[in-house]
Design a protein around this motif. Structure first.
Motif, mmCIF file in Angstrom:
data_model
loop_
_atom_site.group_PDB
_atom_site.id
_atom_site.type_symbol
_atom_site.label_atom_id
_atom_site.label_comp_id
_atom_site.label_asym_id
_atom_site.label_seq_id
_atom_site.Cartn_x
_atom_site.Cartn_y
_atom_site.Cartn_z
ATOM 1 N N GLY A 1 0.796 -1.348 -0.106
ATOM 2 C CA GLY A 1 0.020 0.055 0.094
ATOM 3 C C GLY A 1 0.786 1.356 0.026
ATOM 4 N N ALA A 2 2.260 1.141 -0.053
ATOM 5 C CA ALA A 2 3.069 2.322 -0.005
ATOM 6 C C ALA A 2 2.878 3.210 -1.294
ATOM 7 C CB ALA A 2 4.404 1.885 0.087
ATOM 8 N N ARG A 3 3.012 4.554 -1.137
ATOM 9 C CA ARG A 3 2.698 5.354 -2.426
ATOM 10 C C ARG A 3 3.992 5.583 -3.148
ATOM 11 N NH1 ARG A 3 1.062 9.886 1.368
ATOM 12 N NH2 ARG A 3 2.542 10.775 0.234
ATOM 13 N N GLY A 4 4.025 5.684 -4.135
ATOM 14 C CA GLY A 4 5.070 5.784 -5.346
ATOM 15 C C GLY A 4 5.525 4.806 -5.971
ATOM 16 N N ARG A 5 5.901 5.179 -7.377
ATOM 17 C CA ARG A 5 6.345 4.245 -8.354
ATOM 18 C C ARG A 5 7.475 3.470 -8.103
ATOM 19 N NH1 ARG A 5 7.956 7.175 -12.526
ATOM 20 N NH2 ARG A 5 10.499 6.401 -12.348
ATOM 21 N N VAL A 6 8.495 4.045 -7.451
ATOM 22 C CA VAL A 6 9.598 3.229 -6.977
ATOM 23 C C VAL A 6 9.094 2.218 -5.612
ATOM 24 C CG1 VAL A 6 12.090 3.491 -5.830
ATOM 25 C CG2 VAL A 6 11.311 5.060 -7.803
ATOM 26 N N ALA A 7 8.530 2.975 -4.879
ATOM 27 C CA ALA A 7 8.158 1.824 -3.653
ATOM 28 C C ALA A 7 7.347 0.652 -4.263
ATOM 29 C CB ALA A 7 7.238 2.854 -2.926
ATOM 30 N N GLN A 8 6.416 0.850 -5.129
ATOM 31 C CA GLN A 8 5.594 -0.220 -5.578
ATOM 32 C C GLN A 8 6.591 -1.191 -6.124
ATOM 33 O OE1 GLN A 8 2.491 -1.010 -5.070
ATOM 34 N NE2 GLN A 8 2.668 0.516 -3.835
ATOM 35 N N MET A 9 7.609 -0.754 -6.893
ATOM 36 C CA MET A 9 8.637 -1.660 -7.731
ATOM 37 C C MET A 9 9.325 -2.343 -6.722
ATOM 38 S SD MET A 9 11.594 -0.618 -10.454
ATOM 39 C CE MET A 9 12.656 -0.077 -9.014
ATOM 40 N N ILE A 10 9.783 -1.654 -5.530
ATOM 41 C CA ILE A 10 10.446 -2.243 -4.618
ATOM 42 C C ILE A 10 9.570 -3.374 -4.116
ATOM 43 C CG2 ILE A 10 11.647 -2.341 -2.229
ATOM 44 C CD1 ILE A 10 12.366 0.730 -3.299
ATOM 45 N N LEU A 11 8.371 -3.352 -3.796
ATOM 46 C CA LEU A 11 7.613 -4.172 -3.253
ATOM 47 C C LEU A 11 7.054 -5.604 -4.144
ATOM 48 C CD1 LEU A 11 4.802 -1.889 -1.481
ATOM 49 C CD2 LEU A 11 6.654 -3.524 -0.349
ATOM 50 N N ARG A 12 7.051 -5.067 -5.450
ATOM 51 C CA ARG A 12 6.952 -6.193 -6.417
ATOM 52 C C ARG A 12 8.075 -7.124 -6.555
ATOM 53 N NH1 ARG A 12 4.638 -2.116 -9.496
ATOM 54 N NH2 ARG A 12 6.415 -1.869 -10.721
ATOM 55 N N ASN A 13 9.337 -6.360 -6.224
ATOM 56 C CA ASN A 13 10.545 -7.421 -6.015
ATOM 57 C C ASN A 13 10.857 -8.010 -4.892
ATOM 58 O OD1 ASN A 13 11.227 -6.797 -8.889
ATOM 59 N ND2 ASN A 13 12.290 -4.729 -8.453
ATOM 60 N N GLY A 14 9.933 -7.970 -3.769
ATOM 61 C CA GLY A 14 10.015 -8.733 -2.704
ATOM 62 C C GLY A 14 10.795 -8.278 -1.823
ATOM 63 N N LYS A 15 11.147 -6.815 -1.920
ATOM 64 C CA LYS A 15 12.265 -6.150 -0.961
ATOM 65 C C LYS A 15 11.880 -5.301 0.138
ATOM 66 C CE LYS A 15 15.794 -7.464 -3.675
ATOM 67 N NZ LYS A 15 16.630 -8.522 -3.257
ATOM 68 N N GLY A 16 10.488 -5.518 0.242
ATOM 69 C CA GLY A 16 9.794 -4.469 1.446
ATOM 70 C C GLY A 16 9.927 -5.316 2.864
ATOM 71 N N GLY A 17 9.176 -4.641 3.763
ATOM 72 C CA GLY A 17 9.567 -5.113 5.041
ATOM 73 C C GLY A 17 9.481 -4.248 6.013
#
Length: 165
Positions: A127-143
């Protein structure tokens, strides 16, 4: 010092705000009067005896709100005790070793006589805002890599420094 402490912060998705609130909470618990506020909402720092400024890190830069806050209030900040923190590594590195400030933060520290800087792990959740944030999450690098005990210990140390000053 037994006065007022401002913990100003720049954040996009709220993780840095939560760190700032934890710092302010500990400072209050230690007997100081502290409040955490979004950097753009601070019109003046004149009523505060000390200031802590935190900024989320994005692509090697502090959040724009933190940078603008420091630039806008530079004269007042230079005249009072001042600490900086950054948040952002999306891994355990901030808990494993000291991460130095990014170059822009280092320059501000040198100009303003900042007493200390620390980097805490960041958090990036669905749910994080921003294109880069969404890309990071799609690549499994969130947390969530924030270390609340380390944040609280740092704030306790600041409270001790502030009350001795």
């Amino acid at each position: 010092m037994t006065g007022r402490v401002l913990v100003a912060y720049g954040t996009t998705n709220g993780s840095t705000a939560q760190i700032a609130e934890a710092v302010a909470h500990v400072l209050c618990k230690e007997g100081l009067t502290a409040e955490a506020r979004p950097a753009p909402s601070v019109a003046s720092t004149e009523t505060y005896d000390a200031v802590v400024v935190g900024g989320a890190l994005y692509a090697g830069r502090w959040h724009k709100d933190a940078r603008r806050f420091v630039r806008r209030h530079r004269r007042a900040l230079a005249a009072r005790p001042l600490w900086f923190f950054s948040s952002g590594p999306l891994d355990a590195s901030a808990s494993e070793r000291n991460i130095p400030p990014v170059p822009g933060v280092r320059r501000a520290m040198d100009r303003l006589g900042v007493r200390e800087h620390i980097t805490f792990g960041g958090s990036l959740e669905e749910g994080a805002r921003g294109r880069v944030a969404q890309m990071i999450l799609r690549n499994g690098k969130g947390g969530d890599f924030r270390d609340l005990p380390a944040i609280e210990a740092w704030a306790e140390r600041l409270a001790e420094e502030m009350t001795v000053a």
